[in-house]
Design an enzyme around this catalytic site. Structure first.
Site, mmCIF file in Angstrom:
data_model
loop_
_atom_site.group_PDB
_atom_site.id
_atom_site.type_symbol
_atom_site.label_atom_id
_atom_site.label_comp_id
_atom_site.label_asym_id
_atom_site.label_seq_id
_atom_site.Cartn_x
_atom_site.Cartn_y
_atom_site.Cartn_z
ATOM 1 N N TYR A 69 -25.675 -12.862 0.064
ATOM 2 C CA TYR A 69 -26.992 -12.356 0.444
ATOM 3 C C TYR A 69 -27.810 -12.105 -0.821
ATOM 4 O O TYR A 69 -27.326 -11.475 -1.762
ATOM 5 C CB TYR A 69 -26.837 -11.051 1.225
ATOM 6 C CG TYR A 69 -28.153 -10.467 1.713
ATOM 7 C CD1 TYR A 69 -28.922 -11.131 2.672
ATOM 8 C CD2 TYR A 69 -28.625 -9.253 1.219
ATOM 9 C CE1 TYR A 69 -30.120 -10.594 3.127
ATOM 10 C CE2 TYR A 69 -29.823 -8.709 1.673
ATOM 11 C CZ TYR A 69 -30.563 -9.383 2.621
ATOM 12 O OH TYR A 69 -31.744 -8.849 3.069
ATOM 13 N N ASP A 99 -26.702 -12.710 -9.261
ATOM 14 C CA ASP A 99 -27.347 -11.661 -8.484
ATOM 15 C C ASP A 99 -26.462 -10.416 -8.592
ATOM 16 O O ASP A 99 -25.457 -10.282 -7.904
ATOM 17 C CB ASP A 99 -27.504 -12.113 -7.026
ATOM 18 C CG ASP A 99 -28.084 -11.013 -6.141
ATOM 19 O OD1 ASP A 99 -28.255 -9.874 -6.633
ATOM 20 O OD2 ASP A 99 -28.348 -11.293 -4.963
ATOM 21 N N LYS A 153 -30.650 -1.647 -6.357
ATOM 22 C CA LYS A 153 -29.694 -0.603 -5.964
ATOM 23 C C LYS A 153 -29.457 0.466 -7.039
ATOM 24 O O LYS A 153 -30.331 1.301 -7.239
ATOM 25 C CB LYS A 153 -28.417 -1.251 -5.447
ATOM 26 C CG LYS A 153 -28.756 -2.128 -4.227
ATOM 27 C CD LYS A 153 -27.616 -2.528 -3.343
ATOM 28 C CE LYS A 153 -28.130 -3.111 -2.041
ATOM 29 N NZ LYS A 153 -27.958 -4.527 -1.851
HETATM 30 C C1 LIG Z 1 -28.945 -5.576 -1.370
HETATM 31 C C2 LIG Z 1 -28.903 -6.895 -2.010
HETATM 32 C C3 LIG Z 1 -30.058 -7.654 -2.202
HETATM 33 C C4 LIG Z 1 -31.394 -7.257 -1.626
HETATM 34 O O1 LIG Z 1 -31.856 -6.077 -2.156
HETATM 35 P P1 LIG Z 1 -32.996 -5.263 -1.322
HETATM 36 O O2 LIG Z 1 -33.329 -4.129 -2.240
HETATM 37 O O3 LIG Z 1 -32.327 -4.848 -0.044
HETATM 38 O O4 LIG Z 1 -34.128 -6.175 -1.092
HETATM 39 C C5 LIG Z 1 -29.958 -8.818 -2.921
HETATM 40 N N1 LIG Z 1 -28.783 -9.232 -3.421
HETATM 41 C C6 LIG Z 1 -27.641 -8.540 -3.237
HETATM 42 C C7 LIG Z 1 -26.385 -9.032 -3.847
HETATM 43 C C8 LIG Z 1 -27.659 -7.358 -2.516
HETATM 44 O O5 LIG Z 1 -26.518 -6.708 -2.311
#
Ligand SMILES: *Cc1c(COP(=O)(O)O)cnc(C)c1O
Length: 428
Positions: free
Chosen positions: A144, A239, A267
């Site tokens: 994701y 990511d 995060k």
């Molecule tokens: C949570 C997450 C996102 C998206 O971040 P948001 O602040 O929810 O838009 C993207 N990449 C990873 C790996 C994530 O865990």
């Protein structure tokens, strides 16, 4: 436990917010039942609308790595708020957090702050495309990267194929530029490069996957991606929205010893306020506006409240390097505890863990990609989830999510959790 007030609040919310929530997983669709409305939280505990106290294993999906309402972060936000909450002009705070982040993370010269992980990943891909003058990207099924169009693409039955949109509203035109491969499958990625040797701008990957449970990379996988990117002049995007400032001070790059070309954050970086960022070496970042032509902007980017929270969070993590070891030990204790209980049963299970990320899958198969994660028994998971919730333990409400431990959790909390599991396991 009673959930009357949460139930009533959920009903009221459903009248005015689609599905009653502002982010789908909160609605408990996967596990059924009523989502819990939280009143407040402190340290490792959530207190809900019905006055239940819950031990939290999600930590707001990662950000609250030091526990909820961590005093220095709260103080920083409060005192900053008195000075004004947004200017649309630069502040010194932004340089300060940028300097600190760059000093903690390997292999980056410059960082740009945005408001979410979604924005960070979306912008990182635009930057990669702008810098390489190529259009295609490779992503992995089950990873994701936020909800922007290019990432909402799934593989059909694990086949390596053109992606088809996994949400209405994503166009086929967008989908055709996102190539898919199964996680941990280097051969599939090599095949894509063979097919499109001059067209792939970047590979984007969660270096440790946290959005299909926790799936660590198999030995040699990330190294292999690095080598392919070098060979075909493509960029490797890590990511690290989840893993950044969680697995180590320098994230997965540091822990696993692999260099990415662009890294995204979110995060933990925001300390509980909405912050994302992407970072790279100068030769890549120089393409970004206003230095270069690749456009990216944000009215509230670098917001002083968010920067104050993030800066304090990074300072806390930077001065206490033991925090990552402690988190590792606590998570290892949970791992051993769950495993010991399950070994006394005939329930098939897999536990995946790296650092403070852990997930339990009710399957015999080793869980290494989306397909094997999906082989888990959902009924067993739901019984487990609700059983634990009834014991006052809040786990991710989906088998496809990792747990994120926080440093406010004590070993007593974890032992309490394991003892609760001894009861719950009999019902699974
Ligand atoms: C949570 C997450 C996102 C998206 O971040 P948001 O602040 O929810 O838009 C993207 N990449 C990873 C790996 C994530 O865990």
């Amino acid at each position: 436990m009673q959930y009357q007030r949460s139930s009533a609040l959920f009903k009221a919310a459903q009248d005015v917010i689609p599905g009653g929530v502002n982010s789908p997983v909160r609605a408990f669709k996967a596990v059924g039942g009523t989502p819990i409305f939280v009143e407040h939280a402190k340290g490792a505990y959530l207190y809900d609308a019905d006055n239940n106290k819950l031990i939290d294993y999600i930590a707001s999906w990662g950000p609250m790595i030091l526990g909820h309402a961590h005093e220095p972060v709260i103080e920083a936000v409060k005192s900053r708020a008195d000075l004004g909450t947004s200017f649309g002009m630069p502040t010194a705070l932004e340089t300060e957090i940028a300097e600190l982040a760059i000093s903690m993370v390997p292999n980056i010269d410059k960082i740009r702050f945005v408001n979410s992980g979604t924005e960070a990943c979306m912008s990182a891909v635009r930057l990669a495309r702008g810098a390489t003058q190529r259009e295609k990207i490779i992503k992995f099924a089950g990873c994701y990267h936020g909800h922007s169009d290019a990432f909402l693409i799934q593989a059909g039955s694990g086949a390596v194929t053109f992606g088809s949109p996994s949400s209405p509203g994503v166009t086929r035109g967008t989908a055709k530029d996102t190539l898919l491969a199964p996680y941990n499958n280097l051969e599939a990625v090599a095949q894509l490069f063979k097919e499109y040797p001059d067209e792939i701008a970047a590979i984007i990957i969660e270096p440790v996957a946290g959005n299909m449970g926790c799936i660590p990379p198999l030995k040699g996988f990330l190294e292999g991606l690095r080598a392919l990117c070098n060979q075909f002049d493509s960029l490797l995007i890590f990511d690290e929205v989840m893993t950044g400032f969680r697995l180590a001070k320098g994230g997965a790059q540091e822990l696993l010893g692999i260099k990415a070309d662009i890294v995204t954050f979110g995060k933990v970086l925001g300390g509980g306020l909405p912050v994302g960022a992407f970072a790279a070496k100068n030769e890549i970042m120089k393409h970004l506006a206003p230095e270069g032509p690749v456009y990216q902007a944000g009215t509230l980017s670098g917001n002083p409240l968010a920067m104050a929270a993030g800066l304090t969070m990074l300072q806390e993590l930077n001065k206490d390097q033991e925090v990552f070891n402690r988190l590792d030990l606590k998570t290892a204790r949970l791992h051993e505890g769950l495993e010991t209980v399950l070994k006394d049963t005939d329930i098939p299970f897999q536990i995946n863990r790296l650092g403070s990320m852990i997930s339990l899958h009710f399957t015999e198969d080793e869980v290494i990609d989306f397909e094997t994660a999906a082989s888990g028994n959902n009924e067993k998971f739901n019984t487990y989830f609700h059983g634990m919730l009834n014991e006052g333990i809040y786990l991710p409400p989906s088998a496809f999510e990792s747990y994120f431990l926080n440093d406010a959790l004590s070993f007593e909390d974890i032992d309490f959790t394991i003892n609760a599991f001894k009861k719950v396991v009999k019902t699974i």
